[in-house]
Design a protein around this motif. Structure first.
Motif, PDB file in Angstrom:
ATOM      1  N   ARG A  18      15.790   4.401  -2.533  1.00  0.00           N
ATOM      2  CA  ARG A  18      16.988   5.203  -2.325  1.00  0.00           C
ATOM      3  C   ARG A  18      17.246   5.452  -0.838  1.00  0.00           C
ATOM      4  NH1 ARG A  18      17.127  10.711  -5.446  1.00  0.00           N
ATOM      5  NH2 ARG A  18      14.957  10.137  -5.267  1.00  0.00           N
ATOM      6  N   MET A  19      18.510   5.392  -0.451  1.00  0.00           N
ATOM      7  CA  MET A  19      18.898   5.684   0.927  1.00  0.00           C
ATOM      8  C   MET A  19      19.098   7.188   1.065  1.00  0.00           C
ATOM      9  SD  MET A  19      18.807   2.969   2.683  1.00  0.00           S
ATOM     10  CE  MET A  19      19.675   3.388   4.160  1.00  0.00           C
ATOM     11  N   THR A  20      18.171   7.833   1.711  1.00  0.00           N
ATOM     12  CA  THR A  20      18.262   9.270   1.923  1.00  0.00           C
ATOM     13  C   THR A  20      19.027   9.530   3.213  1.00  0.00           C
ATOM     14  OG1 THR A  20      16.199   9.329   3.167  1.00  0.00           O
ATOM     15  CG2 THR A  20      16.036   9.608   0.762  1.00  0.00           C
ATOM     16  N   PRO A  21      19.513  10.747   3.412  1.00  0.00           N
ATOM     17  CA  PRO A  21      20.199  11.062   4.672  1.00  0.00           C
ATOM     18  C   PRO A  21      19.317  10.819   5.899  1.00  0.00           C
ATOM     19  CG  PRO A  21      20.648  12.756   3.055  1.00  0.00           C
ATOM     20  CD  PRO A  21      19.622  11.846   2.453  1.00  0.00           C
ATOM     21  N   ALA A  22      18.025  11.068   5.785  1.00  0.00           N
ATOM     22  CA  ALA A  22      17.121  10.829   6.912  1.00  0.00           C
ATOM     23  C   ALA A  22      17.034   9.341   7.234  1.00  0.00           C
ATOM     24  CB  ALA A  22      15.738  11.384   6.604  1.00  0.00           C
ATOM     25  N   ARG A  23      16.954   8.501   6.209  1.00  0.00           N
ATOM     26  CA  ARG A  23      16.894   7.057   6.439  1.00  0.00           C
ATOM     27  C   ARG A  23      18.191   6.536   7.036  1.00  0.00           C
ATOM     28  NH1 ARG A  23      13.799   4.979   0.991  1.00  0.00           N
ATOM     29  NH2 ARG A  23      11.772   5.838   1.539  1.00  0.00           N
ATOM     30  N   ILE A  24      19.304   7.066   6.589  1.00  0.00           N
ATOM     31  CA  ILE A  24      20.603   6.659   7.143  1.00  0.00           C
ATOM     32  C   ILE A  24      20.692   7.069   8.605  1.00  0.00           C
ATOM     33  CG2 ILE A  24      23.094   7.056   7.010  1.00  0.00           C
ATOM     34  CD1 ILE A  24      22.705   7.296   3.940  1.00  0.00           C
ATOM     35  N   ALA A  25      20.228   8.276   8.941  1.00  0.00           N
ATOM     36  CA  ALA A  25      20.258   8.748  10.327  1.00  0.00           C
ATOM     37  C   ALA A  25      19.378   7.883  11.221  1.00  0.00           C
ATOM     38  CB  ALA A  25      19.806  10.206  10.391  1.00  0.00           C
ATOM     39  N   VAL A  26      18.194   7.525  10.745  1.00  0.00           N
ATOM     40  CA  VAL A  26      17.299   6.675  11.531  1.00  0.00           C
ATOM     41  C   VAL A  26      17.915   5.295  11.726  1.00  0.00           C
ATOM     42  CG1 VAL A  26      15.070   5.484  11.474  1.00  0.00           C
ATOM     43  CG2 VAL A  26      15.200   7.916  10.944  1.00  0.00           C
ATOM     44  N   LEU A  28      21.119   4.545  11.737  1.00  0.00           N
ATOM     45  CA  LEU A  28      22.240   4.703  12.662  1.00  0.00           C
ATOM     46  C   LEU A  28      21.752   4.839  14.107  1.00  0.00           C
ATOM     47  CD1 LEU A  28      25.294   5.076  13.015  1.00  0.00           C
ATOM     48  CD2 LEU A  28      24.937   7.518  12.710  1.00  0.00           C
ATOM     49  N   LEU A  29      20.704   5.635  14.322  1.00  0.00           N
ATOM     50  CA  LEU A  29      20.146   5.772  15.673  1.00  0.00           C
ATOM     51  C   LEU A  29      19.582   4.451  16.181  1.00  0.00           C
ATOM     52  CD1 LEU A  29      18.391   9.242  15.474  1.00  0.00           C
ATOM     53  CD2 LEU A  29      20.404   8.634  16.815  1.00  0.00           C
ATOM     54  N   GLY A  30      18.968   3.683  15.311  1.00  0.00           N
ATOM     55  CA  GLY A  30      18.449   2.376  15.709  1.00  0.00           C
ATOM     56  C   GLY A  30      19.558   1.426  16.126  1.00  0.00           C
ATOM     57  N   VAL A  31      20.645   1.420  15.380  1.00  0.00           N
ATOM     58  CA  VAL A  31      21.787   0.563  15.725  1.00  0.00           C
ATOM     59  C   VAL A  31      22.396   1.012  17.049  1.00  0.00           C
ATOM     60  CG1 VAL A  31      24.132  -0.075  15.030  1.00  0.00           C
ATOM     61  CG2 VAL A  31      22.281  -0.117  13.360  1.00  0.00           C
ATOM     62  N   LEU A  32      22.559   2.307  17.245  1.00  0.00           N
ATOM     63  CA  LEU A  32      23.106   2.814  18.511  1.00  0.00           C
ATOM     64  C   LEU A  32      22.192   2.481  19.686  1.00  0.00           C
ATOM     65  CD1 LEU A  32      24.514   6.293  17.436  1.00  0.00           C
ATOM     66  CD2 LEU A  32      25.804   4.246  18.065  1.00  0.00           C
ATOM     67  N   ALA A  33      20.880   2.562  19.481  1.00  0.00           N
ATOM     68  CA  ALA A  33      19.936   2.216  20.545  1.00  0.00           C
ATOM     69  C   ALA A  33      20.055   0.741  20.905  1.00  0.00           C
ATOM     70  CB  ALA A  33      18.509   2.549  20.116  1.00  0.00           C
ATOM     71  N   LEU A  34      20.177  -0.133  19.897  1.00  0.00           N
ATOM     72  CA  LEU A  34      20.325  -1.560  20.179  1.00  0.00           C
ATOM     73  C   LEU A  34      21.630  -1.857  20.911  1.00  0.00           C
ATOM     74  CD1 LEU A  34      18.906  -3.194  16.944  1.00  0.00           C
ATOM     75  CD2 LEU A  34      17.910  -3.220  19.235  1.00  0.00           C
ATOM     76  N   ILE A  35      22.715  -1.180  20.537  1.00  0.00           N
ATOM     77  CA  ILE A  35      23.990  -1.360  21.243  1.00  0.00           C
ATOM     78  C   ILE A  35      23.839  -0.940  22.697  1.00  0.00           C
ATOM     79  CG2 ILE A  35      26.362  -0.494  21.422  1.00  0.00           C
ATOM     80  CD1 ILE A  35      26.363  -0.386  18.324  1.00  0.00           C
ATOM     81  N   PHE A  36      23.193   0.208  22.935  1.00  0.00           N
ATOM     82  CA  PHE A  36      22.969   0.697  24.300  1.00  0.00           C
ATOM     83  C   PHE A  36      22.131  -0.291  25.096  1.00  0.00           C
ATOM     84  CE2 PHE A  36      20.302   3.058  27.314  1.00  0.00           C
ATOM     85  CZ  PHE A  36      21.283   3.590  28.125  1.00  0.00           C
ATOM     86  N   ILE A  37      21.088  -0.813  24.480  1.00  0.00           N
ATOM     87  CA  ILE A  37      20.196  -1.745  25.177  1.00  0.00           C
ATOM     88  C   ILE A  37      20.942  -3.012  25.588  1.00  0.00           C
ATOM     89  CG2 ILE A  37      18.256  -3.330  24.786  1.00  0.00           C
ATOM     90  CD1 ILE A  37      16.948  -1.014  23.183  1.00  0.00           C
ATOM     91  N   PHE A  38      21.693  -3.603  24.675  1.00  0.00           N
ATOM     92  CA  PHE A  38      22.336  -4.875  24.977  1.00  0.00           C
ATOM     93  C   PHE A  38      23.638  -4.743  25.766  1.00  0.00           C
ATOM     94  CE2 PHE A  38      19.538  -6.117  21.413  1.00  0.00           C
ATOM     95  CZ  PHE A  38      18.763  -7.001  22.139  1.00  0.00           C
TER      96      PHE A  38
END
Length: 80
Positions: A18-26, A28-38
């Motif tokens: 199940r996709m919990t709100p915590a997993r969705i937040a993590v 989303l933060l991972g995707v934002l971090a990758l966008i920032f990095i690249f």
């Protein structure tokens, strides 16, 4: 010991997938971090203890993120 019913097995399987709100937040933060990095592609000078190296900033950010993720995974694994 009584054998597990199919109902109890499906409930425990659902909890893991199940996709919990915590997993969705993590995620989303991972995707934002990758966008920032690249987005940060310029070369930069970085001092590693004594020597100074020139490398793309995205490489340094990605390496730092991976080291942080590995440290976090290690400490969460020891916590259990």
């Amino acid at each position: 010991m009584s054998p597990k019913t199919s109902e109890s097995r499906s409930r425990t399987g659902d909890k893991r997938r199940r996709m919990t709100p915590a997993r969705i937040a993590v995620l989303l933060l991972g995707v934002l971090a990758l966008i920032f990095i690249f987005e940060n592609t310029r070369d930069t000078r970085i001092r590693l203890l004594v020597p100074e190296v020139t490398m793309p900033l995205w490489t340094a950010l990605l390496a730092t993120g991976l080291i942080g993720a590995l440290c976090g995974a290690y400490f969460m694994g020891r916590r259990r």
